[in-house]
Scaffold this motif. Structure first.
Motif, short mmCIF file in Angstrom:
data_model
loop_
_atom_site.label_atom_id
_atom_site.label_comp_id
_atom_site.label_asym_id
_atom_site.label_seq_id
_atom_site.Cartn_x
_atom_site.Cartn_y
_atom_site.Cartn_z
N LEU A 285 0.72 -0.98 -0.02
CA LEU A 285 -0.13 0.01 -0.12
C LEU A 285 0.85 1.25 0.11
O LEU A 285 0.63 2.20 -0.59
N THR A 286 1.83 1.09 0.77
CA THR A 286 2.61 2.52 0.92
C THR A 286 3.33 2.66 -0.58
O THR A 286 3.55 3.85 -0.93
N ALA A 287 4.00 1.46 -1.16
CA ALA A 287 4.30 1.69 -2.29
C ALA A 287 3.61 2.23 -3.61
O ALA A 287 4.04 2.78 -4.30
N ALA A 288 2.34 2.05 -3.01
CA ALA A 288 1.40 2.55 -4.22
C ALA A 288 0.80 3.93 -3.65
O ALA A 288 -0.15 4.56 -4.22
N GLY A 289 1.54 4.47 -2.89
CA GLY A 289 0.91 5.73 -2.24
C GLY A 289 -0.01 5.88 -1.28
O GLY A 289 -0.59 6.72 -1.06
N VAL A 290 -0.49 4.80 -0.61
CA VAL A 290 -1.68 4.84 0.07
C VAL A 290 -1.13 4.96 1.65
O VAL A 290 -0.50 4.47 1.90
N THR A 291 -2.05 5.88 2.18
CA THR A 291 -1.90 6.26 3.52
C THR A 291 -2.96 5.30 4.33
O THR A 291 -4.06 5.28 4.03
N VAL A 292 -2.53 4.43 5.39
CA VAL A 292 -3.48 3.41 6.08
C VAL A 292 -3.96 4.17 7.50
O VAL A 292 -2.87 4.71 8.22
N HIS A 293 -4.96 4.16 7.74
CA HIS A 293 -5.72 4.64 8.95
C HIS A 293 -6.09 3.51 9.79
O HIS A 293 -7.07 2.76 9.48
N GLY A 294 -5.39 2.79 10.63
CA GLY A 294 -5.54 1.84 11.18
C GLY A 294 -5.81 1.53 12.66
O GLY A 294 -5.75 2.38 13.42
N ASP A 295 -6.48 0.12 13.03
CA ASP A 295 -6.69 0.04 14.28
C ASP A 295 -5.35 -0.25 14.84
O ASP A 295 -4.34 -0.07 14.52
N GLU A 296 -5.51 -0.77 16.18
CA GLU A 296 -4.17 -0.91 17.41
C GLU A 296 -3.39 -1.74 16.23
O GLU A 296 -1.94 -1.89 16.45
N ALA A 297 -4.00 -2.99 15.85
CA ALA A 297 -2.87 -4.03 15.19
C ALA A 297 -2.11 -3.26 14.09
O ALA A 297 -0.90 -3.77 13.77
N TRP A 298 -2.96 -2.64 13.32
CA TRP A 298 -2.40 -2.19 12.02
C TRP A 298 -1.14 -1.03 12.58
O TRP A 298 -0.25 -0.83 11.88
N GLN A 299 -1.55 -0.31 13.72
CA GLN A 299 -0.55 0.79 14.23
C GLN A 299 0.64 -0.08 14.67
O GLN A 299 1.80 0.35 14.41
N LYS A 300 0.67 -1.23 15.16
CA LYS A 300 1.67 -1.91 15.89
C LYS A 300 2.38 -2.19 14.66
O LYS A 300 3.78 -2.25 14.61
N ALA A 301 1.79 -2.77 13.54
CA ALA A 301 2.51 -3.41 12.31
C ALA A 301 3.33 -1.98 11.75
O ALA A 301 4.31 -2.60 11.24
N GLY A 302 2.59 -1.08 11.77
CA GLY A 302 3.24 0.08 11.21
C GLY A 302 4.66 0.48 12.14
O GLY A 302 5.80 0.73 11.42
N GLN A 303 4.50 0.35 13.48
CA GLN A 303 5.73 0.65 14.26
C GLN A 303 6.94 -0.29 13.95
O GLN A 303 8.05 -0.10 13.70
N ASP A 304 6.37 -1.65 13.88
CA ASP A 304 7.51 -2.73 13.44
C ASP A 304 8.13 -2.31 11.94
O ASP A 304 9.33 -2.72 12.00
N ALA A 305 7.35 -1.80 11.01
CA ALA A 305 7.85 -1.89 9.74
C ALA A 305 8.40 -0.36 9.67
O ALA A 305 8.93 -0.18 8.48
N GLY A 306 8.17 0.39 10.47
CA GLY A 306 8.71 1.76 10.37
C GLY A 306 7.86 2.59 9.42
O GLY A 306 8.48 3.48 8.79
N THR A 307 6.60 2.32 9.14
CA THR A 307 5.69 3.06 8.19
C THR A 307 5.15 3.76 9.17
O THR A 307 4.19 2.98 10.13
N GLU A 308 4.27 4.87 8.89
CA GLU A 308 3.31 5.68 9.61
C GLU A 308 1.79 5.06 9.44
O GLU A 308 1.48 4.84 8.25
N VAL A 309 1.30 4.71 10.44
CA VAL A 309 -0.37 4.16 10.30
C VAL A 309 -1.06 5.38 11.07
O VAL A 309 -0.69 5.42 12.25
N VAL A 310 -2.00 5.73 10.57
CA VAL A 310 -2.64 7.07 11.21
C VAL A 310 -3.95 6.14 12.04
O VAL A 310 -4.32 5.31 11.54
N PRO A 311 -3.85 6.51 13.32
CA PRO A 311 -5.02 5.83 14.05
C PRO A 311 -6.25 6.17 13.47
O PRO A 311 -6.59 7.35 13.33
#
Lengths: 430, 430
Positions: free
Chosen positions: B290-316
């Protein structure tokens, strides 16, 4: 469909709470197979017979109130339930069980060039609201047709049948729940006042469609006030046109049958139009036959003159006659110069229900059919045939006189929508 | 259909007068055979090309006004007509000529036990009103589809395209009249203000259906204010659910295609839901794609944690994200415990347009399809396929997200109603 703001709703009234429960029940009903729905309907039929005494007792309260209020005998008769009538209602429910299942029918299907499999499948509408008048049998008929087609139903009957409807719905709910379906698939809308009907009409997003069944005034109120989509039913200002090349025996039979076989229903004729070329021969015969059938003619000058010649009273017709749905032993009557003038008259005054032509001329029949924009066009047949039972649909929830979704007698398929199911193996769009 | 009081109308404004002329034109169109309608459409295509200079000149005035008003470049681009674009519009009209005629199709037919011949035949709706935004190509597309299906059309475009639409409609009317059809089959609704749109919405009995095409706010206004029946189109809060047994490569492809192939359209995905059983494996891959396609993810806690692990910003994500149709490079994202939780989330928040499941599990696919109550359900395919062109309909007037009359992409058959034609030889009812 609904927007989120609508689905979450805005009101917190009893009506809204009822509609919300219907929505939940509809979600539970939708994936159930036919066997589950048919078993519930069979249980309903059995329960109606088993609990007939209880229903008759509740009905007696409505009848007592109606008598005290001086209600006309014909209306009290319509309101009355007896064990025999309840058995007949139960038999109707068993007939519905035997009808084909509309849900799951594949209406259209193809394999697309990219290999995607496309199917358009019938699904229940969801929550169907019925607003109706004093006949308690409608409570069961409507509930049975809605359950058969996988819909939850909200029943809003007349306050004059409130005790009967309450007893019937209790029996229906118990039977439905006993068969393992959600009881809230069948609910009476709480409250007897106009406010509760109004709330039902405004429950957009919770109720998928409202079907008013009753007189013109009820139907117009619902059409005007509802934000929920409405299927307009039933008003029938039907016409019979006797063409120049009509078989006159056939014309008299069809006219009398259309008008007088059962004048109180929407598919009875209310106006006869006669081609000028046969007026001299047809009017005396028609007047005699209509009079013999107990029909009063409200005629134009030609019909008035024919009445004078025959010594039969013809009431002078005004514009009000052309637009009236008498529902009685009255008919408006005019002579027109030709078929196109008959069509123009009909287009001007019709409610769009049913129009008939009597003619031996194939060109005239074809032209009449192509120019008339009504639910049903009869060629050499009585207007009285516009009916779900007559059309072989096995059941009828009403006769739609609108153009969207359903037009004409509505059977089970008309109580469904469709959805597209598209199956691939990883298909993406380029 | 209409009651007489409605057909005779109550207003005397320019809009009502226009609608009355449309009604007359519709009556003249209805009995015409396909050849007459197709000839008019062919004349329209030729006239558009022949008079392209005049159309471009009128369009320049709209563009000048838009520039002076500081309109965004993307909107000016949509508004712009060039000879090449006009040629493409003319080619689209020629494609419509080649489509099968929906009018006259016998949808259902039988001979009844009494010998009556019953046919349910497709007929035009009558007068179709289109309320739309700034794309002048819609003026021609909508008029072509309405003419092909035998309807008169009332076009109510955006004031920002008024000069273009006026020029286009002049060309259309001349061509239609030149081919012997009533020019009033194609009319622009007079006036640029809101009042004229409101009058159109209240012209019940003169206009048979209104179809709003445009953003959510336009559509909701029409749905709320119209007493004319409306077909609700287009709002798409679409979901992609990745099941526990999904092929993860396929899941990533379908997700990215659904979201990012063209984010500004109604069938683009707005939320992804992932089964908890594969979240650990899927979230990092999905985030990267998604990031490679230019998409910003607005995620729940699981997605936010995955973002932290990957160093990718996930908007709460908040509830607002679940209900938003972004139409942009944004997506809401949640992990759900199982398929039923995904279905519950979708039922709670969807606009009912299109939902997709990615799974190798036939039982999961079957359950998802049966529980989802939306216009289209995709199994292992991108949400982007919900489209009249993709479905092979050849043309599309919009995508209905309501349940009555039409659901999903609307082609020519959805611009028709039906009537029953019943033929006998003197049949009367006993």
């Amino acid at each position: 469909m609904t927007t989120t703001a609508e689905s979450t709703g805005t009101g917190t009234s009893d009506v809204i709470a009822t509609a919300r429960r219907a929505r939940e029940a509809a979600a539970a009903l939708a994936p159930l197979p036919r066997t589950a729905r048919d078993a519930a309907l069979a249980a309903v039929a059995d329960a109606l017979e088993a609990r007939a005494a209880e229903i008759v007792e509740a009905n007696a309260q409505d009848i007592e109130r109606a008598r005290a209020a001086g209600t006309a005998a014909a209306i009290i008769d319509r309101l009355t339930l007896t064990p025999e009538r309840i058995a007949a209602i139960a038999a109707d429910v068993r007939d519905v069980v035997a009808l084909p299942d509309p849900v799951g029918e594949v209406v259209r299907g193809s394999t697309l060039p990219n290999g995607l499999e496309l199917r358009q499948v019938r699904v229940p509408l969801g929550v169907v609201g019925i607003i109706y008048e004093a006949r308690p049998n409608v409570t069961v008929d409507a509930a049975a047709l809605c359950l058969k087609s996988g819909n939850a139903v909200l029943l809003r009957g007349s306050s004059s049948a409130y005790s009967s409807n309450t007893a019937l719905v209790a029996v229906l709910r118990d039977a439905v729940a006993g068969a393992g379906l959600p009881a809230d698939a069948v609910q009476l809308v709480p409250g007897e006042g106009r406010e509760s009907a109004r709330e039902l009409m405004r429950a957009r997003g919770l109720v998928d469609v409202l079907i008013p069944r009753g007189g013109a005034s009820l139907i117009q109120t619902v059409v005007r006030e509802s934000t929920v989509p409405v299927i307009e039913t039933g008003v029938g200002n039907c016409h019979v046109y006797i063409d120049e090349l009509a078989d006159l025996d056939m014309a008299v039979d069809i006219l009398v049958n259309s008008k007088a076989q059962r004048p109180s229903v929407c598919n009875a004729a209310e106006t006869v139009l006669v081609h000028a070329g046969i007026a001299d021969r047809f009017l005396p015969r028609a007047l005699a036959a209509l009079t013999a059938a107990g029909v009063t003619v409200h005629g134009d000058e030609a019909w008035q003159k024919a009445g004078q010649d025959a010594g039969t009273e013809v009431v002078p017709a005004t514009d009000a006659d052309w637009e009236t749905e008498y529902l009685s032993y009255d008919i408006a009557a005019a002579v027109v110069p030709d078929l196109d003038a008959a069509v123009a008259h009909i287009r001007r005054w019709t409610s769009g229900h049913t129009e008939a032509i009597v003619t031996r001329d194939t060109a005239a029949a074809r032209r009449f059919v192509s120019l008339i924009d009504s639910t049903a066009v009869m060629v050499n047949a009585s207007t009285r045939f516009t009916d779900g039972g007559q059309f072989g649909f096995g059941a009828e929830i009403g006769i739609s006189t609108q153009k969207l979704h359903a037009r004409g007698p509505m059977g089970l398929p008309e109580l469904t929508s469709t959805k597209y199911v598209v199956t691939g193996d990883g298909h993406t769009r380029e």
